[in-house]
Design an enzyme around this catalytic site. Sequence first.
Site, PDB file in Angstrom:
ATOM      1  N   GLY A 268       0.944  -1.627  -0.160  1.00 17.96           N
ATOM      2  CA  GLY A 268       0.209   0.124  -0.151  1.00 17.96           C
ATOM      3  C   GLY A 268       0.791   1.002  -0.438  1.00 17.96           C
ATOM      4  O   GLY A 268       0.112   2.482   0.254  1.00 17.96           O
ATOM      5  N   ASP A 290       3.609  -2.819   3.603  1.00 15.07           N
ATOM      6  CA  ASP A 290       4.597  -2.500   2.358  1.00 15.07           C
ATOM      7  C   ASP A 290       5.162  -2.861   2.584  1.00 15.07           C
ATOM      8  O   ASP A 290       6.373  -3.371   4.292  1.00 15.07           O
ATOM      9  CB  ASP A 290       4.005  -0.987   2.178  1.00 15.07           C
ATOM     10  N   ARG A 337      -3.608  -2.086  -4.770  1.00 13.33           N
ATOM     11  CA  ARG A 337      -3.451  -1.032  -5.512  1.00 13.33           C
ATOM     12  C   ARG A 337      -2.205  -0.841  -7.404  1.00 13.33           C
ATOM     13  O   ARG A 337      -1.108  -0.184  -5.870  1.00 13.33           O
ATOM     14  CB  ARG A 337      -3.782   0.259  -5.332  1.00 13.33           C
ATOM     15  N   HIS A 341       0.458  -5.037 -11.202  1.00 13.45           N
ATOM     16  CA  HIS A 341       1.187  -4.467 -12.694  1.00 13.45           C
ATOM     17  C   HIS A 341       2.615  -4.876 -12.843  1.00 13.45           C
ATOM     18  O   HIS A 341       3.721  -4.717 -13.410  1.00 13.45           O
ATOM     19  CB  HIS A 341       0.973  -3.590 -13.555  1.00 13.45           C
TER      20      HIS A 341
HETATM   21  C1  LIG Z   1       3.596   0.700  -7.789  1.00 14.83           C
HETATM   22  S1  LIG Z   1       3.503   1.021  -6.089  1.00 14.83           S
HETATM   23  C2  LIG Z   1       1.857   0.960  -5.019  1.00 14.83           C
HETATM   24  C3  LIG Z   1       2.123   1.601  -4.078  1.00 14.83           C
HETATM   25  C4  LIG Z   1       0.373   1.711  -3.407  1.00 14.83           C
HETATM   26  N1  LIG Z   1      -0.474   0.327  -3.878  1.00 14.83           N
HETATM   27  C5  LIG Z   1      -0.492   2.540  -3.800  1.00 14.83           C
HETATM   28  O1  LIG Z   1      -1.654   2.777  -4.862  1.00 14.83           O
HETATM   29  O2  LIG Z   1       0.458   4.366  -3.946  1.00 14.83           O
HETATM   30  C6  LIG Z   1       3.888  -1.136  -5.710  1.00 14.83           C
HETATM   31  C7  LIG Z   1       4.605  -1.156  -4.097  1.00 14.83           C
HETATM   32  O3  LIG Z   1       4.644  -2.080  -3.757  1.00 14.83           O
HETATM   33  C8  LIG Z   1       5.407  -2.338  -2.883  1.00 14.83           C
HETATM   34  N2  LIG Z   1       5.910  -3.576  -2.663  1.00 14.83           N
HETATM   35  C9  LIG Z   1       7.530  -3.752  -3.959  1.00 14.83           C
HETATM   36  N3  LIG Z   1       7.208  -5.631  -3.244  1.00 14.83           N
HETATM   37  C10 LIG Z   1       7.164  -5.186  -2.048  1.00 14.83           C
HETATM   38  C11 LIG Z   1       7.393  -6.831  -1.989  1.00 14.83           C
HETATM   39  N4  LIG Z   1       8.081  -7.675  -0.822  1.00 14.83           N
HETATM   40  N5  LIG Z   1       6.109  -7.270  -0.370  1.00 14.83           N
HETATM   41  C12 LIG Z   1       5.212  -5.778  -0.086  1.00 14.83           C
HETATM   42  N6  LIG Z   1       5.721  -4.713  -0.900  1.00 14.83           N
HETATM   43  C13 LIG Z   1       6.188  -4.858  -2.057  1.00 14.83           C
HETATM   44  C14 LIG Z   1       6.768  -1.053  -2.994  1.00 14.83           C
HETATM   45  O4  LIG Z   1       7.403  -0.757  -1.293  1.00 14.83           O
HETATM   46  C15 LIG Z   1       5.960  -0.133  -3.522  1.00 14.83           C
HETATM   47  O5  LIG Z   1       5.126   0.305  -2.677  1.00 14.83           O
END
Ligand SMILES: C[S@@+](CC[C@H](N)C(=O)[O-])C[C@H]1O[C@@H](n2cnc3c(N)ncnc32)[C@H](O)[C@@H]1O
Length: 453
Positions: A268, A290, A337, A341
């Site tokens: 998130g 996160d 969210r 992708h």
């Molecule tokens: C594109 S961002 C989307 C963030 C959020 N959902 C939003 O809409 O603002 C993807 C998120 O996935 C998190 N992320 C990446 N790898 C992760 C993992 N292994 N476990 C948890 N979160 C992760 C990243 O830190 C990032 O905040």
Amino acid sequence: MTSPLTALVNIISSNVQSLEGAYAKAETPFPSLDDPFRPTLLDFDPSLAETRNLIVAAAAQLLATVRSPIEMLQDYAPGMYWTATLGFVVDVNVPDILKDAGPQGLHVKEISAINGIDPSYLSRILRFLATRHVFKEVTPDVFANNRLSSLLQKTKSVEEIKADPVGRFDGAPLASFISAFADESLKSCAHFSDMLQNPSKAAAAFNIALNTEAKMWDWYEEPGNEWRARRFTAAMTGGADRFPSEIFTNGIGGKDLQEGDVVVDVGGSVGSAVLPMYKAFPHLKFVVQDLAKQVIAAEGFWKEHAPEAVPSGRVKLQAHDFFTPQPVKGAAVYFLRVVIHDWPDHDAKKILQHLRDAAAPSSKLVIFDSLAVHTCEDPSANPATVQKAPYPLLANLGIAGAGFNTSLDIQMMNVFNGKERTEKDFKELGNATGWKFESLTPGLLPTFTFSAA
Ligand SMILES: C[S@@+](CC[C@H](N)C(=O)[O-])C[C@H]1O[C@@H](n2cnc3c(N)ncnc32)[C@H](O)[C@@H]1O
């Protein structure tokens, strides 16, 4: 049948009439390209979005039809210079320097006196961008911000920006977004073709370019990259603000949930999607998950926007890697969210499987993510969720309907080996992980809802 050219002109003319009519009715002058962007409600009016999209789709198709194909390709081939020059002006604070100059602008020598860049470089770069309607050249070598360039400003003064290199992008989503594209994305592009032809070489072109095996998120956590992590948070937080909050409040079906039900925002970031839910549904509890560094940023976000939320226990910020078992069992809703992708199918399935393993029979999975739409008619698509484009436009309305979505798809491929997915792709992900596809709500950010199968 009307010729394609005439049909395109008719689409433009009838929709321009509707657009001007809406502005006249609201007694608001149609904004000039020459003035800085000053948002009015009409800029975000969803009922005008389709009108604008049809004008843009038809104008782009008209251009591609009437322009010499040689010129079109000559213009497309050096497309990386858009990214490089936009990234450069953001790096050297040109939109911020021009902010106080007003409509009369500043000579490149005056800009140079502030940012130290050779005026002849500035002159040529700003001319390149002004030719593409970013900045206005007021008199030779004198430039002012216009509707587009004004959006590249950061929120701080030039002195504050220089004094705080790590936090210089805070609160400036578009500057952050462009700076990231001109940084790790552009570097990765140099290896794009090589990577796709030799997919076993690395996880993605990003990994070859940045000489790392780490996923971009983990790379952001390495020493020296603090400013990049912070820039990404600024891009995501602000980028999300452009979505009407009803997408999220309706998406989780908050009204139908019971007192004390738990909603988990998986991956998130700071939890900006939870904020409107938290405000709309006082009967619900939320967990924002996160990676550890993002949780620190999330603490600051909640202190600023709803200081009582975390201390009251209604919002919990939790460090959690979504490739490990989900600690919140039997939540009413797990949502992601713009997370799925980022990942190729095999990883997306692992993330969804962990959620399914933690789910109760009544749990729902909600995915807010882009929907990939073919440029031609797709017989497999659900007609209720796909709008028919008028002749002779592309089925996905070209750059108006899918410009950003298709660019993001390539960005996902380049940086993560991730992908934007069609409705069919989402159903397949659900089927493979025990989630039954229930519905797709189309819109600015489509909502895919699943139940525990
Ligand atoms: C594109 S961002 C989307 C963030 C959020 N959902 C939003 O809409 O603002 C993807 C998120 O996935 C998190 N992320 C990446 N790898 C992760 C993992 N292994 N476990 C948890 N979160 C992760 C990243 O830190 C990032 O905040």
